[in-house]
Design a protein around this motif. Structure first.
Motif, PDB file in Angstrom:
ATOM      1  N   HIS A   1      -6.391  -7.914  -6.411  1.00  0.00           N
ATOM      2  CA  HIS A   1      -5.374  -8.889  -6.072  1.00  0.00           C
ATOM      3  C   HIS A   1      -5.914 -10.139  -5.368  1.00  0.00           C
ATOM      4  O   HIS A   1      -5.189 -11.113  -5.214  1.00  0.00           O
TER       5      HIS A   1
ATOM      6  N   ARG B   1       0.972  -7.065  -5.346  1.00  0.00           N
ATOM      7  CA  ARG B   1       0.231  -6.373  -6.409  1.00  0.00           C
ATOM      8  C   ARG B   1       0.507  -6.979  -7.794  1.00  0.00           C
ATOM      9  O   ARG B   1      -0.074  -6.553  -8.788  1.00  0.00           O
TER      10      ARG B   1
ATOM     11  N   HIS C   1      -5.559   0.587 -14.022  1.00  0.00           N
ATOM     12  CA  HIS C   1      -4.831   0.957 -12.793  1.00  0.00           C
ATOM     13  C   HIS C   1      -4.083   2.251 -13.051  1.00  0.00           C
ATOM     14  O   HIS C   1      -3.436   2.408 -14.095  1.00  0.00           O
ATOM     15  N   LEU C   2      -4.151   3.148 -12.082  1.00  0.00           N
ATOM     16  CA  LEU C   2      -3.409   4.411 -12.186  1.00  0.00           C
ATOM     17  C   LEU C   2      -1.911   4.151 -12.147  1.00  0.00           C
ATOM     18  O   LEU C   2      -1.141   4.688 -12.948  1.00  0.00           O
ATOM     19  N   SER C   3      -1.501   3.347 -11.172  1.00  0.00           N
ATOM     20  CA  SER C   3      -0.081   2.999 -11.035  1.00  0.00           C
ATOM     21  C   SER C   3       0.209   1.754 -11.860  1.00  0.00           C
ATOM     22  O   SER C   3      -0.708   1.158 -12.434  1.00  0.00           O
TER      23      SER C   3
ATOM     24  N   ASN D   1     -11.508  -0.108 -12.265  1.00  0.00           N
ATOM     25  CA  ASN D   1     -10.305  -0.105 -11.433  1.00  0.00           C
ATOM     26  C   ASN D   1     -10.704  -0.782 -10.126  1.00  0.00           C
ATOM     27  O   ASN D   1     -11.302  -0.151  -9.252  1.00  0.00           O
TER      28      ASN D   1
ATOM     29  N   ARG E   1      -4.341  10.520  -1.044  1.00  0.00           N
ATOM     30  CA  ARG E   1      -3.663   9.255  -0.786  1.00  0.00           C
ATOM     31  C   ARG E   1      -2.431   9.104  -1.688  1.00  0.00           C
ATOM     32  O   ARG E   1      -2.556   9.093  -2.921  1.00  0.00           O
TER      33      ARG E   1
HETATM   34  C1  DQA Z   1      -4.572   0.530  -8.030  1.00  0.00           C
HETATM   35  C2  DQA Z   1      -3.425  -0.430  -7.698  1.00  0.00           C
HETATM   36  C3  DQA Z   1      -3.817  -1.354  -6.563  1.00  0.00           C
HETATM   37  O1  DQA Z   1      -2.732  -2.215  -6.254  1.00  0.00           O
HETATM   38  C4  DQA Z   1      -4.146  -0.545  -5.325  1.00  0.00           C
HETATM   39  O2  DQA Z   1      -4.596  -1.405  -4.288  1.00  0.00           O
HETATM   40  C5  DQA Z   1      -5.103   0.545  -5.559  1.00  0.00           C
HETATM   41  C6  DQA Z   1      -5.036   1.299  -6.816  1.00  0.00           C
HETATM   42  C7  DQA Z   1      -4.146   1.577  -9.096  1.00  0.00           C
HETATM   43  O3  DQA Z   1      -5.031   2.232  -9.636  1.00  0.00           O
HETATM   44  O4  DQA Z   1      -2.944   1.763  -9.335  1.00  0.00           O
HETATM   45  O5  DQA Z   1      -5.882   0.920  -4.692  1.00  0.00           O
HETATM   46  O6  DQA Z   1      -5.642  -0.219  -8.565  1.00  0.00           O
END
Ligand code: DQA
Length: 146
Positions: free
Chosen positions: A80, A114, A103-105, A74, A18
């Motif tokens: 959100h 977000r 959060h990874l991002s 996570n 993904r």
């Molecule tokens: C996430 C950030 C969220 O906005 C997103 O819906 C995810 C991953 C992250 O790890 O960056 O699924 O939590």
């Protein structure tokens, strides 16, 4: 030995497939292996779980409270908007346990939906934007605080 549950929410089982430009190329299995190594180094007993199901995630948070396990969470998209998850996560910190939102991002650098986390205000703290390394930071925080 302090126990930590690393709980990953919806679509995180799709890591590596993904949007790798956003979430990186590591798979969820890679994440599990990395976390196991970090846990050993830090002297923590860690278990990593992933679900796409909100009620399962809520149940795991209840389990953490009852088992006195700290949590790296996570919540993925539930971050959100899920007040059910927020209320369950709040019980972790209310019980005096550490809850690190991971959060990874960096959600604040992405779409505006977000930018809101309903979990952040009840978490011990939040780590975002450092990819899989964020889980290492979360475990270091737990190890330092217990
Ligand atoms: C996430 C950030 C969220 O906005 C997103 O819906 C995810 C991953 C992250 O790890 O960056 O699924 O939590």
């Amino acid at each position: 030995m302090s126990r930590v549950l690393v709980l990953n929410g919806p679509n995180l089982g799709r890591l590596g497939v993904r949007e790798p430009e956003v979430y990186g190329s590591a798979t969820h299995a890679d994440l599990v292996a990395a976390v196991a190594g970090w846990a050993d180094e830090l002297g923590l007993e860690v278990e990593v779980r992933q679900t796409d199901d909100e009620s399962v995630l809520v149940g795991w948070l209840h389990e953490a409270v009852d088992a006195r396990a700290h949590v790296a969470l996570n919540p993925a998209a539930f971050t959100h908007y899920s007040y059910a998850l927020r209320d369950a996560a709040a019980q972790v910190t209310q019980a005096g346990l550490v809850l690190v939102e991971v959060h990874l991002s960096n959600p604040y650098a992405r779409e505006s939906f977000r930018h809101v986390s309903v979990v952040g205000p009840i978490a011990t703290g939040t780590i975002a934007g450092f990819g899989v390394h964020g889980y290492h930071l979360a475990l270091e925080v737990v190890a330092a605080r217990v």
